[in-house]
Enzyme design. Structure first.
Site, short mmCIF file in Angstrom:
data_model
loop_
_atom_site.label_atom_id
_atom_site.label_comp_id
_atom_site.label_asym_id
_atom_site.label_seq_id
_atom_site.Cartn_x
_atom_site.Cartn_y
_atom_site.Cartn_z
N LYS A 21 0.81 -1.22 0.00
CA LYS A 21 0.00 0.00 0.00
C LYS A 21 0.84 1.26 0.00
CE LYS A 21 -4.04 -1.62 2.70
NZ LYS A 21 -3.61 -2.98 3.07
N HIS A 41 -4.86 -8.78 12.05
CA HIS A 41 -5.32 -7.44 12.42
C HIS A 41 -6.55 -7.60 13.31
CE1 HIS A 41 -2.74 -6.19 9.17
NE2 HIS A 41 -3.08 -4.92 9.29
N GLU A 53 -9.36 -3.11 15.49
CA GLU A 53 -8.82 -1.77 15.21
C GLU A 53 -9.98 -0.76 15.20
OE1 GLU A 53 -5.74 0.44 12.11
OE2 GLU A 53 -6.47 -1.56 11.66
N ASP A 82 3.57 0.14 10.60
CA ASP A 82 2.27 0.02 9.94
C ASP A 82 2.32 0.70 8.57
OD1 ASP A 82 -0.25 -1.06 9.76
OD2 ASP A 82 -1.21 0.37 11.09
N ASN A 83 1.36 1.54 8.27
CA ASN A 83 1.25 2.12 6.93
C ASN A 83 2.18 3.32 6.75
OD1 ASN A 83 -1.40 0.80 7.77
ND2 ASN A 83 -1.64 0.95 5.56
#
Length: 437
Positions: free
Chosen positions: A85, A231, A234, A331-332
């Site tokens: 991503k 995951h 969240e 993470d992202n």
């Protein structure tokens, strides 16, 4: 050690003298106690390996690089990322900064743009960035929904081979938990993960199919000797309690592999008795937990025009007190789930200390980006300073914790096999061709 770092000795055998080391990262501590979990020592490096740790200032017979009490760390472990991503933000904005906004934006961009060439370019850019910052092991989740995962997994395998010896890569199949109840899909995903040496994963929700999906996931993992990385919860909703279901299922089926759970945000919103019971099950099941403080601070409790009321992170102190392995990760990166970040473990560590209050004392805090994630990812040879181990090290001018955590440490030197690498970061302009539309 002068400002900007003088050149390292060209000799194959030399010493990093007067160094300060976080004791938590040293396999065989041998040095003077410098307080706050720090020790001082000379590090003897020979032919790219750590030959010995000696008392600070005691090694006079070798060419020396005087650290002047600057800190020396092992290279870092970033155990929860999303390289597939990363860096799509210029063409995939999050309209309101929320979790639903991120989901919708990523799904649209994935459907329209994630060719093998696109994923390859962004992954390689991210890995060059992480390498320059001093990371040597990354686990990345890979969106594994059709038709994407037959595209992304071969690219992951290609990147893993390309970067072997520099950044070790692990991949996790990321898919909604109920997709495991689709026999044809589950078979295809498991075969893909096995073919590319990955880990089974998913996203858990409070849906009627949760327990059935978990049992199928654990069955497939057990049958094929695969680890699991999920995951979990969240959300700010205290009724999101899939973490408890995961732990109970792992215990019920007698699962013997490694389970990692990420996020677990809702745990911090629950009544203490409920959270305590869940963490007791997590400890009993031998589950490891990774918190993603920067991303969850960005996404959780976001409402336009309203100041957030909580930090979005899970109960790491309470987990660690129970013996649960805990870590933090990036993470992202520059995508709709987190608009910022640079896969810099120093930034992650610095922000985690502040957000999660891992300080006072800081003596055990370095575990969260070094030894603990390395052990959980079954690579105990990475993320620690070991006599006889590779001289994969990160050198800082900062001497104390306050100095290390007060600046970005952009003048660090990264050693791989005792040799300084080129720490130049890739230019974002290199990715402009992906956004021309």
């Amino acid at each position: 050690m002068t400002k900007g770092f003088a050149a390292l000795p060209a000799a194959s055998r030399y010493v990093l003298s007067n160094a300060t080391l976080p004791q938590a990262t040293v396999a065989d501590p041998n040095g003077e106690d410098a307080g706050e979990g720090l020790i001082r020592a000379d590090i003897v490096i020979a032919d790219g390996m750590i030959e010995a740790l000696r008392p600070a200032g005691s090694v006079a017979e070798l060419p020396a690089f005087d650290m002047d009490r600057g800190q020396v760390w092992p290279t870092f472990v970033d155990m929860h990322t999303h390289l597939d991503k990363g860096h799509i933000l210029p063409r995939a904005h999050n309209p309101d900064g929320t979790f639903p906004g991120a989901l919708a934006s990523v799904e649209l961009d994935r459907d329209e743009n994630w060719s093998a060439a696109d994923v390859r370019a962004r992954m390689d850019f991210a890995l060059r960035t992480a390498y320059a910052h001093g990371t040597s092991l990354i686990r990345t989740h890979i969106d594994s929904v059709p038709p994407q995962f037959p595209i992304s997994w071969p690219v992951f395998a290609e990147m893993r081979d390309k970067w072997a010896g520099k950044v070790e890569l692990q991949g996790v199949g990321l898919t909604p938990i109920d997709r495991y109840l689709d026999d044809a899909f589950a078979k295809h995903l498991v075969e893909t993960v096995i073919e590319h040496g990955g880990v089974l994963g998913g996203v858990t929700y409070m849906i009627p199919e949760l327990r059935a999906g978990l049992k199928r996931l654990f069955f497939e993992a057990s049958e094929h000797g695969l680890d699991i990385d999920l995951h979990v919860d969240e959300t700010a909703d205290p009724d999101a309690r899939s973490l408890r279901a995961i732990a109970e299922t792992a215990i019920e089926v007698g699962y013997e592999g490694q389970v990692v759970v990420g996020h677990c945000c809702s745990l911090a919103r629950q009544e203490e008795d409920e959270a305590d019971r869940t963490m007791d099950f997590v400890a009993k099941a031998g589950i490891a937990v990774v918190s993603l403080p920067m991303c969850n601070m960005y996404l959780q409790d976001r409402h336009r025009g309203r100041t957030p009321r909580w930090r979005g992170v899970t109960l790491l102190h309470e987990m660690r007190a129970r013996g649960i392995p805990v870590a933090v990760a990036s993470d992202n990166t520059r995508d709709p789930f987190y608009a910022y970040g640079d896969l810099d473990a120093v930034e992650v560590f610095r922000e985690a200390v502040r957000i999660l209050q891992l300080d006072h004392p800081l003596d055990s805090a370095p575990h969260v980006v070094t030894t603990t994630p390395a052990d959980v990812l079954r690579r105990p040879d990475i993320g620690r300073i070991t006599i006889g181990g590779k001289a994969d090290l990160v050198l800082f001018r900062a001497r104390s914790w306050a100095e290390l955590l007060s600046r970005p440490q952009s003048d660090r030197i990264v050693l791989r096999g005792g040799v300084a690498i080129d720490g130049t970061l890739p230019d974002y302009r290199e990715l402009d061709f992906l956004f021309e539309r």
